[in-house]
Design an enzyme around this catalytic site. Structure first.
Site, PDB file in Angstrom:
ATOM      1  N   SER A 119       0.759  -1.207  -0.036  1.00  0.00           N
ATOM      2  CA  SER A 119       0.019  -0.055  -0.022  1.00  0.00           C
ATOM      3  C   SER A 119       0.765   1.334   0.026  1.00  0.00           C
ATOM      4  O   SER A 119       1.727   1.588  -0.765  1.00  0.00           O
ATOM      5  CB  SER A 119      -0.819  -0.225   1.161  1.00  0.00           C
ATOM      6  OG  SER A 119      -2.084   0.903   0.910  1.00  0.00           O
ATOM      7  N   ASP A 132      -5.817  -3.412  -2.582  1.00  0.00           N
ATOM      8  CA  ASP A 132      -4.923  -3.178  -1.539  1.00  0.00           C
ATOM      9  C   ASP A 132      -4.075  -4.266  -0.986  1.00  0.00           C
ATOM     10  O   ASP A 132      -4.775  -5.297  -0.522  1.00  0.00           O
ATOM     11  CB  ASP A 132      -5.464  -2.298  -0.194  1.00  0.00           C
ATOM     12  CG  ASP A 132      -4.354  -1.578   0.640  1.00  0.00           C
ATOM     13  OD1 ASP A 132      -3.626  -2.173   1.094  1.00  0.00           O
ATOM     14  OD2 ASP A 132      -4.604  -0.436   0.518  1.00  0.00           O
TER      15      ASP A 132
END
Length: 317
Positions: free
Chosen positions: A46, A160
């Site tokens: 991320s 993510d």
């Protein structure tokens, strides 16, 4: 490991997920370089993939200058809302702005070994992105489910990386006698009592900033979030303000990532673990980047000192 043991060492660096708190990764990199360390490999999830990717591409100075220039309005202007059923935010605008500052590169051409981690939405497995477009890899790695639209890449629908692997220690390339440094910006530790940073409120009025930044999406999103709020109401604790839709997503992911991080750190014990409190800054508070960097420097040295104290206690017990 103390500061002197770190000086001049080869570093394998793992950077966690964590939204705006991930700006702390920048300062940790700075401190390692100030100690004469050489970072030969980075794995990030991320925001960790974004910061790590920018450093591997030789563009960390450019990225830092850009993020430090942002105020609250500048941050929200980068949020490109959509009424897609796959997410509220396309996420293209912020990367378009980044490309104006630093051109895209192929990961395999970078001077530093780099891996970004994303999650395959269908197989629920991690996908390690270490080839192809750097920006495509970073965009996939930050696609928070239900907020950012997912990315289709090589037959995988990606979201993510923090969903399955917030601290991707298993993805880092190691060298003999190097030092494994892990930066966890979702740590359960608390600030010291005299610290200025305070935990962020869960209660965010999303409708106000949606109207301010992008009025044409306001009505649809507000109706959607109101319906969800009614559906998700709880009678367990009327004394607390109920979180908004985005807060529910954020706090759910934080809880999940905390448990996954705990398991990872138990199985892959790093030589140096830099911990940054999960309650210190909000996910989208990039306009507080200067504060985050200042706190990160303190967190870097505090983490190393705390480790030394812990080891001394273990020896005497």
């Amino acid at each position: 490991m103390n500061i002197n043991d770190l000086r001049g060492r080869e570093i394998a660096l793992v950077l966690s997920s964590g939204g705006a708190r991930g700006v702390a990764h920048i300062q940790v990199i700075r401190e390692l370089l100030n100690l004469g360390c050489h970072i030969h490999s980075i794995a990030g999830s991320s925001i960790g993939a974004v910061i790590g990717g920018m450093y591997a591409a030789g563009e960390l100075d450019t990225y830092e200058e850009w993020v430090l220039s942002m105020d609250r309005l500048a941050v929200w202007k980068l949020v490109d809302f959509t009424l897609s059923n796959k997410g509220f935010i396309r996420g293209e605008r912020v990367f378009s702005e980044m490309k104006k500052l630093a051109p895209d590169q192929k990961i395999e051409d970078l001077a530093i070994n780099f891996s970004a981690v994303a999650t395959d939405l269908y197989t629920h497995q991690e996908v390690v992105l270490n080839k192809g477009s750097l920006y495509d890899a970073m965009r996939a790695s930050v696609a928070i489910p239900s907020l950012f639209t997912p990315v289709m890449q090589d037959g995988h629908l990606l979201v993510d990386g923090g969903v399955v692997n917030p601290i991707p220690v298993n993805c880092i390339q190691r060298r003999e006698n190097d030092v494994l440094v892990v930066v966890d910006v979702n740590s359960p530790i608390a600030w010291e009592e005299d610290d200025e940073a305070k935990p962020q409120s869960l209660n965010t009025d999303t409708s106000d900033w949606i109207k301010f930044i992008n009025p044409k999406y306001s009505e649809g999103i507000e109706k959607f979030t109101n319906k969800w709020s009614k559906f998700l109401k709880s009678d367990k604790d009327k004394s607390k303000k109920e979180p908004g839709y985005f807060d529910l997503i954020n706090e759910t992911l934080l809880a999940q990532q905390f448990k996954l991080s705990e398991l990872t750190l138990r199985n892959f014990q790093p030589d140096v673990l830099v911990q940054f409190p999960k309650d210190s800054f909000g996910t989208f508070e990039f306009y507080r980047s200067n504060e985050i960097l200042q706190k990160a420097k303190k967190a870097f040295y505090h983490s190393i000192e705390a480790e030394q104290v812990s080891k001394k206690k273990q020896k005497t017990s």
